[in-house]
Design an enzyme around this catalytic site. Sequence first.
Site, PDB file in Angstrom:
ATOM      1  N   TYR A  43       5.503 -15.748 -10.148  1.00 12.70           N
ATOM      2  CA  TYR A  43       4.911 -14.415 -10.024  1.00 12.70           C
ATOM      3  C   TYR A  43       5.273 -13.767  -8.685  1.00 12.70           C
ATOM      4  CZ  TYR A  43       1.594 -10.667  -9.524  1.00 12.70           C
ATOM      5  OH  TYR A  43       1.047  -9.429  -9.292  1.00 12.70           O
ATOM      6  N   SER A 125      -4.393  -4.279  -2.124  1.00  9.21           N
ATOM      7  CA  SER A 125      -4.013  -3.916  -3.493  1.00  9.21           C
ATOM      8  C   SER A 125      -5.230  -3.677  -4.368  1.00  9.21           C
ATOM      9  CB  SER A 125      -3.178  -5.051  -4.098  1.00  9.21           C
ATOM     10  OG  SER A 125      -3.064  -4.889  -5.504  1.00  9.21           O
ATOM     11  N   GLN A 145      -4.580   0.527  -1.663  1.00  7.34           N
ATOM     12  CA  GLN A 145      -3.570   0.893  -2.676  1.00  7.34           C
ATOM     13  C   GLN A 145      -4.254   1.150  -4.000  1.00  7.34           C
ATOM     14  OE1 GLN A 145      -2.315  -1.628  -5.258  1.00  7.34           O
ATOM     15  NE2 GLN A 145      -1.459   0.171  -6.288  1.00  7.34           N
ATOM     16  N   TYR A 147      -4.129   1.858  -8.015  1.00  7.20           N
ATOM     17  CA  TYR A 147      -3.623   2.052  -9.365  1.00  7.20           C
ATOM     18  C   TYR A 147      -4.698   2.833 -10.087  1.00  7.20           C
ATOM     19  CZ  TYR A 147       0.151  -1.419  -8.934  1.00  7.20           C
ATOM     20  OH  TYR A 147       1.281  -2.095  -8.572  1.00  7.20           O
ATOM     21  N   THR A 173       0.410   4.091  -5.844  1.00  9.78           N
ATOM     22  CA  THR A 173       1.666   3.484  -6.296  1.00  9.78           C
ATOM     23  C   THR A 173       2.086   4.137  -7.606  1.00  9.78           C
ATOM     24  OG1 THR A 173       1.150   1.438  -5.171  1.00  9.78           O
ATOM     25  CG2 THR A 173       2.763   1.305  -6.955  1.00  9.78           C
ATOM     26  N   ARG A 266      10.531  -5.362  -8.807  1.00  8.70           N
ATOM     27  CA  ARG A 266       9.723  -5.930  -9.900  1.00  8.70           C
ATOM     28  C   ARG A 266       9.524  -4.971 -11.069  1.00  8.70           C
ATOM     29  NH1 ARG A 266       6.619 -10.168  -8.015  1.00  8.70           N
ATOM     30  NH2 ARG A 266       4.611  -9.578  -8.935  1.00  8.70           N
ATOM     31  N   ASP A 294       9.687  -0.191   2.125  1.00 12.13           N
ATOM     32  CA  ASP A 294       9.575  -1.644   1.987  1.00 12.13           C
ATOM     33  C   ASP A 294      10.624  -2.125   0.996  1.00 12.13           C
ATOM     34  OD1 ASP A 294       8.590  -1.556  -0.729  1.00 12.13           O
ATOM     35  OD2 ASP A 294       6.520  -1.551  -0.053  1.00 12.13           O
ATOM     36  N   GLY A 295      10.847  -3.445   1.036  1.00 11.66           N
ATOM     37  CA  GLY A 295      11.821  -4.058   0.138  1.00 11.66           C
ATOM     38  C   GLY A 295      12.897  -4.787   0.918  1.00 11.66           C
ATOM     39  N   ARG A 318       6.400  -9.986   0.113  1.00 12.78           N
ATOM     40  CA  ARG A 318       6.428 -11.436  -0.132  1.00 12.78           C
ATOM     41  C   ARG A 318       6.271 -12.307   1.112  1.00 12.78           C
ATOM     42  NH1 ARG A 318      10.158  -9.067  -3.570  1.00 12.78           N
ATOM     43  NH2 ARG A 318       9.866  -9.405  -5.810  1.00 12.78           N
TER      44      ARG A 318
HETATM   45  C1  FNR Z   1       3.816  -6.494  -5.220  1.00  6.73           C
HETATM   46  N1  FNR Z   1       3.838  -5.124  -4.983  1.00  6.73           N
HETATM   47  C2  FNR Z   1       2.712  -4.379  -5.259  1.00  6.73           C
HETATM   48  N2  FNR Z   1       2.696  -3.051  -4.957  1.00  6.73           N
HETATM   49  C3  FNR Z   1       1.570  -2.326  -5.185  1.00  6.73           C
HETATM   50  O1  FNR Z   1       1.588  -1.134  -4.889  1.00  6.73           O
HETATM   51  N3  FNR Z   1       0.466  -2.914  -5.693  1.00  6.73           N
HETATM   52  C4  FNR Z   1       0.402  -4.232  -6.012  1.00  6.73           C
HETATM   53  O2  FNR Z   1      -0.605  -4.739  -6.478  1.00  6.73           O
HETATM   54  C5  FNR Z   1       1.577  -4.995  -5.823  1.00  6.73           C
HETATM   55  N4  FNR Z   1       1.591  -6.310  -6.163  1.00  6.73           N
HETATM   56  C6  FNR Z   1       2.675  -7.074  -5.825  1.00  6.73           C
HETATM   57  C7  FNR Z   1       2.622  -8.448  -6.053  1.00  6.73           C
HETATM   58  C8  FNR Z   1       3.685  -9.240  -5.637  1.00  6.73           C
HETATM   59  C9  FNR Z   1       3.604 -10.722  -5.867  1.00  6.73           C
HETATM   60  C10 FNR Z   1       4.816  -8.670  -5.033  1.00  6.73           C
HETATM   61  C11 FNR Z   1       5.972  -9.501  -4.568  1.00  6.73           C
HETATM   62  C12 FNR Z   1       4.878  -7.309  -4.831  1.00  6.73           C
HETATM   63  C13 FNR Z   1       4.991  -4.490  -4.319  1.00  6.73           C
HETATM   64  C14 FNR Z   1       4.870  -4.555  -2.791  1.00  6.73           C
HETATM   65  O3  FNR Z   1       3.876  -3.676  -2.340  1.00  6.73           O
HETATM   66  C15 FNR Z   1       6.165  -4.173  -2.077  1.00  6.73           C
HETATM   67  O4  FNR Z   1       6.621  -2.931  -2.555  1.00  6.73           O
HETATM   68  C16 FNR Z   1       7.285  -5.191  -2.193  1.00  6.73           C
HETATM   69  O5  FNR Z   1       6.786  -6.506  -2.261  1.00  6.73           O
HETATM   70  C17 FNR Z   1       8.204  -5.077  -0.988  1.00  6.73           C
HETATM   71  O6  FNR Z   1       9.282  -5.920  -1.108  1.00  6.73           O
HETATM   72  P1  FNR Z   1       9.385  -7.366  -0.382  1.00  6.73           P
HETATM   73  O7  FNR Z   1       8.955  -7.236   1.065  1.00  6.73           O
HETATM   74  O8  FNR Z   1       8.518  -8.288  -1.168  1.00  6.73           O
HETATM   75  O9  FNR Z   1      10.847  -7.655  -0.512  1.00  6.73           O
HETATM   76  C1  LAC Z   2       2.880  -6.522  -9.474  1.00  8.97           C
HETATM   77  C2  LAC Z   2       1.770  -5.547  -9.641  1.00  8.97           C
HETATM   78  C3  LAC Z   2       0.420  -6.107  -9.596  1.00  8.97           C
HETATM   79  O1  LAC Z   2       3.916  -6.135  -8.925  1.00  8.97           O
HETATM   80  O2  LAC Z   2       1.902  -4.497  -8.752  1.00  8.97           O
HETATM   81  O3  LAC Z   2       2.771  -7.670  -9.934  1.00  8.97           O
END
Ligand code: FNR
Ligand code: LAC
Length: 364
Positions: A43, A125, A145, A147, A173, A266, A294-295, A318
Amino acid sequence: MSESTRPALAGFQPERVEDPTLINLQDYEFLAAERLTPGALAYYTGGANDERTVADNRAAFGRRRIVPRVLRDVSHVDPSVEILGRRWPWPIWIAPTAFHKLAHPDGEVATARAAAARGITMVLSTSASTDLAEVAAVGGPRWFQVYLLADPGARLAHVERAVAAGYEALVLTVDLPRVGRRERDIRVGFTVPPEVSVPNIAAAAGLPLADGLNVAFADHMTWDDVTWLAGFGLPVIVKGILHPDDARLAIEHGASAVVVSNHGGRQLDAAIASLDALPAVVEAVDRRVAVLMDGGVRRGTDALIALALGATAVGIGRPVLWGLAVNGEAGVGHVLDLLTAELELAMALAGAPSLTDLGAEYVI
Ligand code: FNR
Ligand code: LAC
């Protein structure tokens, strides 16, 4: 030359660190992979489909090189930046990620403590596994954040809870009208274990804790929802912008900042890497609001490249989860300290004692 005969020249001695197997964010990733359950690992790590965008978020940094300046006084480096009226010690924030309790029983509270101790803004989140009031009680700068929940009453209650708990901004988001297809999750049969819940969703919907995961998100968000969210009186930050016209629209609909993001790869696989999307968004925004991104940020030099290309601050998703999985609050703290120290060094070596010195001319 052996360790003992090496001359004690200041700055050339290797740092003494507590654990030489954990000296960068990738070390945390490797160790976390050993500690997490297969489901949690899938996940956290996974992206959509072929994970092209996951890979490209990193590769985009590898395609750039820094062109440093020399003979500037870098004896003092100031990495601070002002965002939405607050001075941040570092141009770094914690991107919202779901279910921190999959990594560690202290979950989001551990993350919040590590962030607060460093004055770093954490974005909690909607799918957090800890009640937002419990995270707020830690103190420290925090954004929430959002949703949008499908049910209008629950949607309203959800945002009102965050506002009442003193979150300073709402991060909407916008790249999840549906959930992307994460094939790792499918292969390992990932399900959220019973001890992990989404208390904020459950509370907003007026449901028992265990039912939160069944609550539907809105599947028809539009720009009107940005206007609606801005009506709560807190700054609204639109997260998940990749097209410059969407950045313009976000501002027109009341956004106080945007986040250039593809959700860590994702959602839409083969979407443009965040770093590649950044310059056009920066140009479209034309300094009217902050442009976060981010990313794929894993190194201080990654942060420097994004900042030079116009990002106001960079988020990590992450790596925070890796830190949490390895060592709870201390692990998150160490991840943050490693990244901020790398950025500070990169600024000095690039000849940019402050963030205002950085510009696109630093990057090819
Ligand atoms: C996320 N991301 C995310 N974004 C958001 O707006 N709400 C959320 O609940 C989540 N949940 C989430 C879970 C997991 C396991 C990951 C890896 C990512 C996206 C997150 O905010 C962000 O955009 C990315 O994770 C940034 O990239 P890196 O730093 O993981 O490469
Ligand atoms: C995810 C959702 C929860 O990326 O934002 O898993």
